[in-house]
Design an enzyme around this catalytic site. Structure first.
Site, PDB file in Angstrom:
ATOM      1  N   GLU A 137       0.872  -1.178   0.000  1.00 25.69           N
ATOM      2  CA  GLU A 137       0.000   0.000   0.000  1.00 25.69           C
ATOM      3  C   GLU A 137       0.902   1.219   0.000  1.00 25.69           C
ATOM      4  O   GLU A 137       1.629   1.456   0.955  1.00 25.69           O
ATOM      5  CB  GLU A 137      -0.790   0.082   1.307  1.00 25.69           C
ATOM      6  CG  GLU A 137      -1.999  -0.760   1.428  1.00 25.69           C
ATOM      7  CD  GLU A 137      -2.684  -0.495   2.786  1.00 25.69           C
ATOM      8  OE1 GLU A 137      -2.601   0.610   3.318  1.00 25.69           O
ATOM      9  OE2 GLU A 137      -3.275  -1.443   3.292  1.00 25.69           O
ATOM     10  N   ASP A 192      -5.946   8.920  10.317  1.00 31.30           N
ATOM     11  CA  ASP A 192      -4.608   8.510  10.741  1.00 31.30           C
ATOM     12  C   ASP A 192      -4.228   9.039  12.110  1.00 31.30           C
ATOM     13  O   ASP A 192      -4.533  10.169  12.477  1.00 31.30           O
ATOM     14  CB  ASP A 192      -3.582   8.958   9.707  1.00 31.30           C
ATOM     15  CG  ASP A 192      -3.653   8.100   8.444  1.00 31.30           C
ATOM     16  OD1 ASP A 192      -3.547   6.865   8.596  1.00 31.30           O
ATOM     17  OD2 ASP A 192      -3.842   8.645   7.357  1.00 31.30           O
TER      18      ASP A 192
END
Lengths: 407, 265
Positions: B49, B60
């Site tokens: 990824e 995040d």
């Protein structure tokens, strides 16, 4: 009849939900809860009572004679500055906090830029016995230390956000990160008519009293509708609150005044619709300030409350369809209008609201002396005394007795 | 069959879970991010990824935020991400981009899909794009033969699990905790339950991420998932390293440890 958004929260091509899947079920839950509450006469009566008894709503309409004379048009001010906590924000927050009580979540979080929504949230949470955590960019906690103290006095926890640009947009990011991990027990009291569905329409429902009251008040005072309704636009909660009542009145011009900062051409501004492009930020498709790669650009404005690189999706829709127009007022134009209102009316406006006044002065030139312009005076300027005093050079320099010694 | 379909056919035949590793493009520099990806593939990562650094990464935690900020400050652009994908795909590991939606929309959804496919990329993971809003991306992904990896969460209703699984291809990304990315002491109890609910509505492969940071945790997750997804722990190797070679070595070792875990040894 104007009917927006659709059932999935879209205002035409704007709005929607660009959010992590983890928050979709909670947003659905909120949507259903608000739809139910809105239809529940007991809930709405309770909300009305609180706004009336506690928040000093409805706010008066005031004909600003001396300001009108200077402007060259009849200027009517919707006095949201007289609400408890000094701005329209209390309408939104009492509504969302009361909904939080109804849902049964004991903890509330909020983001704040200048601190007005944070103070309103801390106030509503004290009033309704909710635990309150406010996220605020570290830079803003330094610029607005008094509001940090206010929130703490009211029992809220203020968390300085040290990531990104350390301003409002990062405070929203951090509040969303908190929410995704705490959503079972926590409500997010969102501060403006932006964000993912249902926030834009829910915040509009909660602030539309501004325009509903003003429309009736103007009719009573003048016997007809105003030629224009003017409000400042950051995220856009006070503007959508004013505009909503007039959207089906095709003869009433709706004008949103964006923060032009140093001038849109300088790139240092917060005029999202005037100077931005369509994209996705904080959960909705709308206009935003972004670079070639879609990275959010920092906004600039003397008004902390308008200093946000996004805008609520309904404003993007109203701009797109042409029902409302959006024009910038620079820092200098806003401060000049600020000064004029102080001197002609004895009212110190919030610098945010001074942008609307600046827009009204421009509009007066165009519409002429027979026109009536309704302006939302969305907040009072107590919080801005320091900024304005510095801007106008009103704070005396310390007296220098001799080199290097100050008194 | 896409490259991702082939990978899962192989790992299923081998009786193991696939190891998915996340690193942001351009962190700490474009060249080093490529070397770091090569190191994690050498260490045993099956699927890469590549993170597209974004100014407002709401999903995040602090580790990936710090890396993205550093990459952006160093001038990382969307076109650099495509270059990193090209280098990553050249290792032979299927490579997807993980990105918030606005950079894709700004680049142009079709143009992005075309560039990604042209660089050998296999698909997109979209943390803030749900299928409900994804019509344009679904069309572009079909045109350019890319996989659409959507996320599901413990809070997803059964109805949304079925709808999302139906819209997804390649694999489904199950976030095992209610929270943001970042290493955690313990794996979540919510993971197995979420995957079990997914199995009732789809036979597409399920990758589980959020919080996995070592081989033991990977082994636990590999018991019930088709892929184990690791991000922050790999990024931390680079953030904490004294120098370049130490960082790359730490990544290689962590990948080896994680790989042993997903092999269920």
């Amino acid at each position: 009849m104007y009917a927006q958004p659709d059932t999935t929260g879209h205002f035409g091509r704007f709005g929607g939900r660009f959010m992590p899947e983890a928050l979709i079920a909670p947003l659905d839950e909120l949507d259903h809860a608000w739809t139910d509450a809105k239809a529940d006469p007991t809930f709405m009566a309770e909300l009305d009572r609180m706004l009336r008894e506690y928040a000093n709503v409805p706010s008066p309409l005031y004909e600003a004679h001396r300001f009108s004379e200077a402007a060259g048009a009849r200027i009517l001010l919707k006095r949201e500055d007289l609400n408890h906590t000094g701005a329209h924000k209390i309408r939104n927050v009492i509504g969302q906090a009361l909904l939080a009580k109804r849902i049964g979540k004991p903890r509330a979080i909020a983001e704040t830029g200048a601190g007005q929504h944070g103070v309103a949230s801390a106030t509503a949470c004290a009033y309704l016995d909710l635990e309150c955590v406010v996220y605020m960019g570290e830079l803003d906690t330094q610029r607005q230390a008094l509001n940090v103290a206010r929130m703490r006095m009211l029992g809220a926890e203020v968390v300085p956000v040290t990531t990104g640009s350390r301003t409002l947009k990062d405070a929203i990011n951090e509040a969303l990160r908190d929410w995704v991990a705490s959503v079972d027990t926590t409500s997010y009291l969102f501060g403006t008519a932006a964000g993912p569905h249902p926030f834009p329409s829910m915040v509009r429902d909660l602030t539309r009293g501004i325009g509903d009251e003003a429309r009736a008040q103007v009719l009573e005072l003048t016997g007809s509708l105003p030629d224009a309704a003017v409000a400042c636009v950051g995220g856009g909660s006070n503007a959508i609150g004013l505009f909503t009542a007039f959207i089906d009145d095709a003869d009433v011009r709706l004008v949103g005044i964006e923060a032009g900062g140093d001038g849109v051409e300088t790139g240092r501004h917060a005029a999202t619709i005037t100077g931005g492009d369509v994209g996705v930020l904080h959960g909705a498709r709308s206009f935003l300030l972004q670079d070639e790669d879609g990275q959010t650009i920092e906004s600039h404005s003397i008004s902390a409350g308008l200093d946000y690189p996004g805008v609520g999706p309904e404003h993007s829709f109203l701009a797109d369809t042409g029902r409302a127009s959006y024009v910038p007022a620079t820092d200098a134009e806003a401060m000049s209008a600020f000064d004029l209102l102080c001197k002609t009316e004895g009212i110190i406006p919030a610098i945010e609201s001074a942008h609307a006044l600046a827009g009204a002065l421009e509009l007066a030139k165009e519409l002429g002396p027979d026109s009536t312009i309704l302006v939302n005076l969305s907040g009072r300027g107590d919080k801005d005394v320091h900024t304005a005093a510095e801007y106008f050079g009103l704070i005396d320099e310390p007296v220098v007795l001799e080199q290097g010694v100050e008194e | 069959m896409t490259a991702i379909d082939e990978l899962f056919a192989r790992t299923r035949a081998e009786g193991r879970a696939a190891l998915v590793g996340y690193l942001p493009a351009g962190f700490p520099s474009k060249e080093l991010s490529i070397k770091a990806i090569e190191a994690m593939v050498e260490g045993g990562v099956d699927l890469v990824e590549v993170g597209l650094p974004y100014s407002d990464p709401v999903m995040d935690g602090p580790t990936i935020q710090a890396a993205a900020e550093q990459a952006l400050r160093a001038g990382s652009r969307t076109t650099d991400v495509i270059d990193v994908v090209r280098a990553s795909a050249a290792t032979g590991a299927p490579t997807v981009v993980m990105t918030y939606w606005n950079p894709v929309e700004r680049f142009g959804v079709n143009r992005f899909a075309e560039a990604l496919a042209g660089a050998g990329g296999a698909g997109l993971i979209t943390p803030d794009l749900i299928p409900d809003e994804a019509a344009e991306w679904v069309a572009a992904s079909e045109q350019f033969g890319l996989d659409r990896i959507f996320l599901v969460a413990p809070s997803s209703t059964d109805e949304r699990l079925a709808m999302t699984a139906d819209a997804a291809s390649g694999f489904i990304y199950a976030t095992a905790v209610m929270g943001v990315t970042g290493a955690r002491e313990q794996t979540s109890a919510l993971g197995p339950e979420l995957v079990a609910r997914l199995r009732k509505v789809t036979d597409k492969p399920v990758g589980v991420g959020l919080g996995v940071s070592n081989g033991d945790q990977a082994r636990e997750v590999a018991e019930f998932a088709d892929a184990v997804i690791v991000g922050s722990a790999l990024v931390r190797c680079l953030l904490d390293a004294e120098d370049e070679s130490a960082g790359l070595e730490a990544i290689r070792r962590l990948a080896q440890d994680l790989r042993a875990g997903v092999e269920r040894n």
